[in-house]
Enzyme design. Structure first.
Site, PDB file in Angstrom:
ATOM      1  NE  ARG A  62       8.861  -2.131   2.573  1.00 51.20           N
ATOM      2  CZ  ARG A  62       8.665  -3.380   2.165  1.00 51.20           C
ATOM      3  NH1 ARG A  62       9.095  -4.394   2.859  1.00 51.20           N
ATOM      4  NH2 ARG A  62       8.028  -3.596   1.032  1.00 51.20           N
TER       5      ARG A  62
ATOM      6  NE  ARG B 150       1.667  -8.942  -1.805  1.00 51.92           N
ATOM      7  CZ  ARG B 150       2.936  -8.600  -1.598  1.00 51.92           C
ATOM      8  NH1 ARG B 150       3.870  -9.540  -1.506  1.00 51.92           N
ATOM      9  NH2 ARG B 150       3.283  -7.342  -1.480  1.00 51.92           N
TER      10      ARG B 150
ATOM     11  NE  ARG C 177       3.648  -3.150  -3.203  1.00 46.94           N
ATOM     12  CZ  ARG C 177       3.452  -4.295  -3.849  1.00 46.94           C
ATOM     13  NH1 ARG C 177       2.390  -4.453  -4.627  1.00 46.94           N
ATOM     14  NH2 ARG C 177       4.299  -5.277  -3.725  1.00 46.94           N
TER      15      ARG C 177
ATOM     16  CE  LYS D 292      11.560  -7.045  -1.076  1.00 50.04           C
ATOM     17  NZ  LYS D 292      10.973  -6.425  -2.278  1.00 50.04           N
TER      18      LYS D 292
ATOM     19  NE  ARG E   2       3.678 -10.752  -5.670  1.00 44.35           N
ATOM     20  CZ  ARG E   2       4.471  -9.966  -4.965  1.00 44.35           C
ATOM     21  NH1 ARG E   2       5.647 -10.403  -4.576  1.00 44.35           N
ATOM     22  NH2 ARG E   2       4.098  -8.740  -4.674  1.00 44.35           N
TER      23      ARG E   2
HETATM   24  P1  AP5 Z   1       8.802 -11.676  -5.677  1.00 47.48           P
HETATM   25  O1  AP5 Z   1      10.030 -12.490  -5.430  1.00 47.48           O
HETATM   26  O2  AP5 Z   1       7.538 -12.155  -5.046  1.00 47.48           O
HETATM   27  O3  AP5 Z   1       9.092 -10.136  -5.349  1.00 47.48           O
HETATM   28  P2  AP5 Z   1       9.462  -9.415  -3.994  1.00 47.48           P
HETATM   29  O4  AP5 Z   1      10.742  -8.689  -4.198  1.00 47.48           O
HETATM   30  O5  AP5 Z   1       9.386 -10.353  -2.840  1.00 47.48           O
HETATM   31  O6  AP5 Z   1       8.302  -8.347  -3.992  1.00 47.48           O
HETATM   32  P3  AP5 Z   1       7.174  -7.975  -2.938  1.00 47.48           P
HETATM   33  O7  AP5 Z   1       6.078  -7.348  -3.745  1.00 47.48           O
HETATM   34  O8  AP5 Z   1       6.797  -9.115  -2.070  1.00 47.48           O
HETATM   35  O9  AP5 Z   1       7.924  -6.903  -2.140  1.00 47.48           O
HETATM   36  P4  AP5 Z   1       7.327  -5.771  -1.353  1.00 47.48           P
HETATM   37  O10 AP5 Z   1       8.559  -5.266  -0.740  1.00 47.48           O
HETATM   38  O11 AP5 Z   1       6.521  -4.783  -2.100  1.00 47.48           O
HETATM   39  O12 AP5 Z   1       6.241  -6.492  -0.428  1.00 47.48           O
HETATM   40  P5  AP5 Z   1       6.259  -6.981   1.057  1.00 47.48           P
HETATM   41  O13 AP5 Z   1       5.449  -8.194   1.143  1.00 47.48           O
HETATM   42  O14 AP5 Z   1       7.633  -6.998   1.615  1.00 47.48           O
HETATM   43  O15 AP5 Z   1       8.590 -11.569  -7.256  1.00 47.48           O
HETATM   44  C1  AP5 Z   1       7.478 -10.902  -7.812  1.00 47.48           C
HETATM   45  C2  AP5 Z   1       6.957 -11.680  -9.030  1.00 47.48           C
HETATM   46  O16 AP5 Z   1       7.953 -11.692 -10.051  1.00 47.48           O
HETATM   47  C3  AP5 Z   1       6.652 -13.152  -8.724  1.00 47.48           C
HETATM   48  O17 AP5 Z   1       5.499 -13.508  -9.428  1.00 47.48           O
HETATM   49  C4  AP5 Z   1       7.857 -13.919  -9.237  1.00 47.48           C
HETATM   50  O18 AP5 Z   1       7.509 -15.212  -9.712  1.00 47.48           O
HETATM   51  C5  AP5 Z   1       8.356 -13.030 -10.372  1.00 47.48           C
HETATM   52  N1  AP5 Z   1       9.823 -13.002 -10.443  1.00 47.48           N
HETATM   53  C6  AP5 Z   1      10.700 -12.964  -9.404  1.00 47.48           C
HETATM   54  N2  AP5 Z   1      11.970 -12.911  -9.853  1.00 47.48           N
HETATM   55  C7  AP5 Z   1      11.882 -12.904 -11.217  1.00 47.48           C
HETATM   56  C8  AP5 Z   1      12.847 -12.861 -12.254  1.00 47.48           C
HETATM   57  N3  AP5 Z   1      14.163 -12.806 -11.984  1.00 47.48           N
HETATM   58  N4  AP5 Z   1      12.420 -12.857 -13.543  1.00 47.48           N
HETATM   59  C9  AP5 Z   1      11.069 -12.908 -13.828  1.00 47.48           C
HETATM   60  N5  AP5 Z   1      10.104 -12.980 -12.862  1.00 47.48           N
HETATM   61  C10 AP5 Z   1      10.503 -12.961 -11.590  1.00 47.48           C
HETATM   62  O19 AP5 Z   1       5.506  -5.771   1.791  1.00 47.48           O
HETATM   63  C11 AP5 Z   1       4.143  -5.494   1.565  1.00 47.48           C
HETATM   64  C12 AP5 Z   1       3.736  -4.289   2.392  1.00 47.48           C
HETATM   65  O20 AP5 Z   1       3.890  -4.552   3.798  1.00 47.48           O
HETATM   66  C13 AP5 Z   1       4.559  -3.008   2.176  1.00 47.48           C
HETATM   67  O21 AP5 Z   1       4.080  -2.281   1.066  1.00 47.48           O
HETATM   68  C14 AP5 Z   1       4.348  -2.281   3.511  1.00 47.48           C
HETATM   69  O22 AP5 Z   1       3.125  -1.637   3.564  1.00 47.48           O
HETATM   70  C15 AP5 Z   1       4.339  -3.410   4.524  1.00 47.48           C
HETATM   71  N6  AP5 Z   1       5.685  -3.689   5.078  1.00 47.48           N
HETATM   72  C16 AP5 Z   1       6.432  -4.811   4.868  1.00 47.48           C
HETATM   73  N7  AP5 Z   1       7.622  -4.721   5.491  1.00 47.48           N
HETATM   74  C17 AP5 Z   1       7.638  -3.510   6.119  1.00 47.48           C
HETATM   75  C18 AP5 Z   1       8.607  -2.839   6.899  1.00 47.48           C
HETATM   76  N8  AP5 Z   1       9.811  -3.385   7.162  1.00 47.48           N
HETATM   77  N9  AP5 Z   1       8.321  -1.600   7.353  1.00 47.48           N
HETATM   78  C19 AP5 Z   1       7.117  -1.034   7.119  1.00 47.48           C
HETATM   79  N10 AP5 Z   1       6.141  -1.624   6.357  1.00 47.48           N
HETATM   80  C20 AP5 Z   1       6.408  -2.851   5.866  1.00 47.48           C
END
Ligand code: AP5
Length: 275
Positions: free
Chosen positions: A129, A201, A212, A53, A168
């Protein structure tokens, strides 16, 4: 016979004159300012941790000049500032749980109302979410007489996510992400653009990832069902390399444009009452 010929000539000249005026009007529309909504995007990206994402969203932002709202980044910024919210959120995030709906809904509402970049549309990453978050988003958009255009699910097998998450690397100030193997920075642990250090992170470890993922399947998978019922849901194979995932996204945008075109937005369709 003479009368019919005259009448045909008269009608032909009316048709020619109308044809000329339609062409002139269409030309002035093409040359004039684009309607504000033509390149506006309102979409969400759904997918498990590591699906990509945060990798794809900045490209969408660049293409459409819209805002990119990532609730995870917003919460991490509160953590970095050591606010009360940040302190509470960090505990929940490190345990792989979800922060309360009210808090994240409030954050998104505030941005949609006040962030100037969101005037050109938005891409939401990590929100909604839960189903209540999705319902709140719909209510917010209804108030603004807007609708979502795309709910794109990045589909990928859980087994592929461990390597992505544990490798990452993040530049905290910009949110830029790298991967130690799949997308390494030019200089180890250093941001390509600013030369500042990269970090890992605190929730990017195998143990937190397991939680997660469990949270994702329990609380966020129903959000996919919610959007499948609206007709705007589309799925992409997120196990492909990042360039291919981007191409799949472009196909979704192109198909949408083609659909809008075939439903008719020209003057003739307007005359025919089609738009
Ligand atoms: P990356 O693109 O960074 O992945 P992502 O989908 O953004 O994953 P996140 O871990 O950021 O998502 P998340 O939903 O767990 O975390 P968030 O910050 O939203 O890619 C990951 C890695 O893979 C990178 O190193 C990249 O280079 C590599 N990569 C990407 N695409 C690739 C490909 N095609 N091939 C190979 N490599 C690739 O949330 C964190 C926390 O915040 C949650 O756990 C929760 O506690 C809280 N939170 C956030 N939003 C909410 C909400 N709406 N409601 C309640 N709690 C929330």
């Amino acid at each position: 016979m003479g009368y019919i010929d005259d009448e045909v000539k008269r009608l032909q000249s009316i048709v020619d004159s109308l044809d000329g005026r339609i062409k002139a009007l269409e030309k002035s529309q093409i040359g004039g300012p684009k309607p504000k909504t033509a390149e506006e995007i309102r979409m969400i990206l759904i997918g498990p941790p590591g699906a990509g994402k945060g990798t794809q969203a900045p490209k969408i932002k660049e293409k459409f000049a819209c805002c990119h709202l990532a609730t995870g980044d917003m919460l991490r910024s509160q953590v970095a500032k050591k606010t009360t919210l940040g302190r509470e959120a960090k505990k929940i995030m490190d345990q792989g749980g979800l922060v309360s709906d009210d808090i994240v809904i409030g954050m998104i509402k505030e941005e949609l109302e006040n962030n100037q970049e969101c005037k050109g549309g938005f891409i939401l990453d990590g929100f909604p979410r839960t189903v209540p978050q999705a319902e709140s988003l719909d209510a917010m958009l209804r108030e603004r007489n807007q609708t979502l255009q795309h709910a794109v699910e990045l589909q990928i097998d859980d087994a592929l996510l461990v390597a992505r998450i544990t490798g990452r690397l993040v530049h905290p100030a910009s949110g830029r992400t790298y991967h130690s193997t799949f997308n390494p920075p030019k200089l180890a642990m250093t941001d390509d653009v600013t030369g500042e250090p990269l970090i890992q992170r605190s929730d990017d470890n195998a143990e937190a990832l397991k939680k997660r993922l469990a949270t994702y399947h329990k609380q966020t998978a129903p959000v996919v069902g919610y959007y499948q019922n609206t007709g705007i849901w589309k799925a992409i194979d997120a196990s492909q390399e990042p360039g291919q995932v981007w191409k799949s996204l472009l196909t979704i945008f192109d198909n949408d444009k083609a659909k809008a075109k075939s439903s008719g937005s020209g003057i003739l369709s307007k005359l025919a009452g089609r738009s």
